[in-house]
Design an enzyme around this catalytic site. Sequence first.
Site, PDB file in Angstrom:
ATOM      1  N   LYS A  27       4.931   1.087   1.727  1.00 46.74           N
ATOM      2  CA  LYS A  27       5.205   2.104   0.680  1.00 46.74           C
ATOM      3  C   LYS A  27       4.635   3.462   1.082  1.00 46.74           C
ATOM      4  CE  LYS A  27       3.239   0.038  -2.846  1.00 46.74           C
ATOM      5  NZ  LYS A  27       2.714  -1.197  -2.203  1.00 46.74           N
ATOM      6  N   ARG A  65      -9.361  -0.426   6.433  1.00 49.35           N
ATOM      7  CA  ARG A  65      -9.549  -0.058   5.028  1.00 49.35           C
ATOM      8  C   ARG A  65     -10.429  -1.111   4.368  1.00 49.35           C
ATOM      9  NH1 ARG A  65      -4.427   1.494   1.198  1.00 49.35           N
ATOM     10  NH2 ARG A  65      -5.219  -0.096  -0.203  1.00 49.35           N
ATOM     11  N   ARG A  87      -4.068  -3.109  10.133  1.00 48.09           N
ATOM     12  CA  ARG A  87      -3.958  -1.715   9.677  1.00 48.09           C
ATOM     13  C   ARG A  87      -5.254  -0.934   9.866  1.00 48.09           C
ATOM     14  NH1 ARG A  87      -1.671   0.009   3.843  1.00 48.09           N
ATOM     15  NH2 ARG A  87      -3.451  -1.108   2.954  1.00 48.09           N
TER      16      ARG A  87
END
Length: 222
Positions: free
Chosen positions: A21, A162, A133
């Site tokens: 997204k 993250r 990621r």
Amino acid sequence: MDSHPRVAPNLVMLGPPGAGKGTQAVRLSRQFGIPHISTGAMLREAVHPLTPLGLEVKDLMERGALIDDGLITRLVFDRLGRPDAVAGFLLDGYPRTVPQAEALDAFLADRAGLVIVEIELSDAEVLQRLAARMICSECGVNAQDDRDYATCHDCGGRLVPRADDREEVVRKRLEVYHAQTEPLVGHYAGRPAFRRVDGARLVDQVTTDLVLEIQEVLARWE
Ligand code: AMP
């Protein structure tokens, strides 16, 4: 290369964490000339000052749980009220519950209709993608797929995982997604402006599909 159509969309992006997204939102906001409003990014920025509320929000985020509907809704509506969002916007990460979607419908009653796009991705793909990621520790942007570098392409900041991409937190976020966010598809699915694309493909292919779907909806409204 960017082409702004006459009607700017009020766009909502749905999909599980890791579906792409954020990456697609950056591209679509440029393509359609609309501000990208990411609630995750807004919250990550807002929790920097170590206030009691900031700490509470940070803790919820790091556990993969959702922030209170009322709080996030106030933040989003405040942002949607700014002049740059009046002629179109892209919401990434909101709504995430049925009450948030109902609040958004009521808030936008006088504005143009919503275009809702869902990026589909299986849980197995989500787990695989988020394990790899990296984001920039300075500006928060997602690192690109090519992992041959250690610093952010945009600002040169250091790349880090993250905090909520640890596997146990991702599993919790997926659980929350299926329980609380997936029912949104039911809220929107009957609308002619609801579209779904397959997120398990190359980033450029997903972008092409999204742009075509959105343009097709807008063309009906012009
Ligand atoms: P994201 O970057 O969109 O994955 O969001 C990161 C985290 O921010 C989520 O796991 C939630 O803790 C919180 N968050 C973002 N958007 C919302 C929302 N619309 N409602 C509640 N919590 C949210």
